[in-house]
Scaffold this motif. Sequence first.
Motif, PDB file in Angstrom:
ATOM      1  N   LYS A  20      -0.207  -5.704   0.769  1.00 11.63           N
ATOM      2  CA  LYS A  20      -1.600  -5.700   0.319  1.00 11.63           C
ATOM      3  C   LYS A  20      -2.257  -7.058   0.549  1.00 11.63           C
ATOM      4  N   ASP A  45      -5.465  -7.323  -1.046  1.00 13.56           N
ATOM      5  CA  ASP A  45      -6.609  -6.951  -1.876  1.00 13.56           C
ATOM      6  C   ASP A  45      -7.016  -8.110  -2.769  1.00 13.56           C
ATOM      7  N   THR A  76       0.845  -1.192   0.000  1.00 12.07           N
ATOM      8  CA  THR A  76       0.000   0.000   0.000  1.00 12.07           C
ATOM      9  C   THR A  76       0.882   1.244   0.000  1.00 12.07           C
TER      10      THR A  76
END
Length: 659
Positions: A306, A308, A300
């Motif tokens: 991350k 995600d 990030t």
Amino acid sequence: MQEYAYKINGEPVKVRVPHDRDDLEAFKRWFMNANSKGPVALDTETTGLDIYSPGYRLRTVQFGDPFTAWVIHWERGGAFAEYAARALQHGNRFQIHNAPFDWAVLDRHGRVPGFTASVEHLAPRTIDTRLKAGLIDPRQPQEGGRGTALKPLSAYYIDPSAPDTQGDLTAVFRSLKLTKATGWAGIPLDHPTYNLYAGLDVLLTSRLDAKLDTELKRLEVRPRLVQYEHEIARICAVMQRKGMLLDEEYTRELDGALAAEAEEFEAKARRFGVTNVNAPAQLREALKGMGEAWEDGETTGSGALKVDKAVLHRFADLDRNSGEPLGTRTPNPLALAIIRSKRAGKWRSAYTSTFLETMDSDGRVHPFINSMQARTGRMSVTRPALQTLPSGDHKIRRCLLAEPGEVMISTDFAAVELRVLAALADVKQMKRAIAANEDLHSFTARMVFGPDFTDKHRKISKGIAFGKVYGGGARTIQRQTGAPMEEVRAAMAAYDRVYPEVRRMSNRWQREAYETGMVHVSVTGRRLPLDRERTYAVVNYACQSAARDVLGQSLINLESQGLLPYLRLPIHDEVLASAPAREAKEIGRAIKDAMTFDLFGVRIDADAEIGGQSWGSLYMTERVGKKTVPHAAQLIELDPYFAAHPEAAWEWRNAGLAA
């Protein structure tokens, strides 16, 4: 008469609120005079955003010019609604900010004996300042633009010191023990802040329109483009009004099943120490403990690893878009559980629960179609957000039905982004392949990898092609295909040799952007602002914008052919329709023809597919050998039309095998 004095940019203005018939007569005299001189600004205040939900109310209708606003309390009924309706009926031109919302409100709730303020009545006489602003600069504030909302536009063009009246209203809601959601319905009709807020909107819209006209002329935006956007907005508003039937029983069952699925996979995640699937820190630590390694760039802005969608799908060995297994590694069980739990929760909140919340009294849902949403002009569908559905899903789409006795027709463009790319860049080999009706991805694979290319090579070629259109680099293509990075880079270099026009066009457009203030003007005249650090995205923006305008022109073609009554939704590059089963083939062919035309020597083709009564029937497929064909048994079990006509399901399947 209640009157509020105010100043906009130092100039005195008035907001008037009639209380009796004499006041309404004064409004009538003002309106007749203002209407004879030019456009009158128009706005509404309502109880919320879900226009078609039971209990929804139209509270006020506002009219104004640059100096005077009139707030008519429609909710009082009687003479108040009557005088407002007469103004709506006899107005020559109206300026509205975000017109489709007010069209829908007035079409549904703006009725008095002998008159309905329909979309067809209002739209041809509307100037939408939001559309004009979007043609000047389509970017939202987070993208570096001014946005297309009335308040920030007014602060920029009209009065930078204007207070945030919506913020004032929120404070009023709290003082009345109302929330932001319930405040619009619960605030007293005579509240001064409420009436001032309502009146200021038309005063600002009236002033904004003139400013936008000056800016459109300065930037040489084509007047035909402004008219074209208004036509598309009207067509989309008609589709929204019709809406789609909801299979309520099936939707409630699916809503419950999704809730159970989310809980099941949350329980699996808890076995790995993750008590909250939406807590990034927990996911990060658990995945690190399982030995997972992050790649360069998977952090990030603050430097945290991350977790995600892209990272989780890589760990789960799933294609990010289709959800299909990639076969490149052993799937991580925690990543799989997180994906399944989040997906079920999202599908429930975004789709099934929203369907049930927004369903009208006739059992229909009316998705809001924003005809010009993205920076490139692409459309969006919200509440429910049907454009974000996974491409292969049938469960959610199964909730939505054609009319009784009718079937769904889906007509979509064939590889429209690549055809647009071939047209805009004049890509010689690609144009020849299109003219010869070749599969573009197979053609590219043959040119890049040779005549003995494999399915894997075709997948890499497809990834590169869409990477060129959507701005994806080598790492993105590598993740999507699972191919070694060296092979991806070599294929990308070969692609540039096969289609040199694409790179030349990209380089030329990027040079031109630096010379023209970081704006690319599309083939239709649309202004596409670029980010200085991402000028390479110009190919993406130009192709996506042109593809959107191909869809827009198709909608206009469809209406001119008398096909609008059958249309239900534009979804990406697809148009969804409902038509009588006995006429479906003929209507499908007519829709296909209206969506087929030439773009700079490249044929834009469309294919129409006829399903059953549910939208989901078009996605209920199975693999038979190397073919994907309709799943007859599933269609008969789940689709109302095929349940009543099982022979049609088998005919459709067999036709797929024979094709």
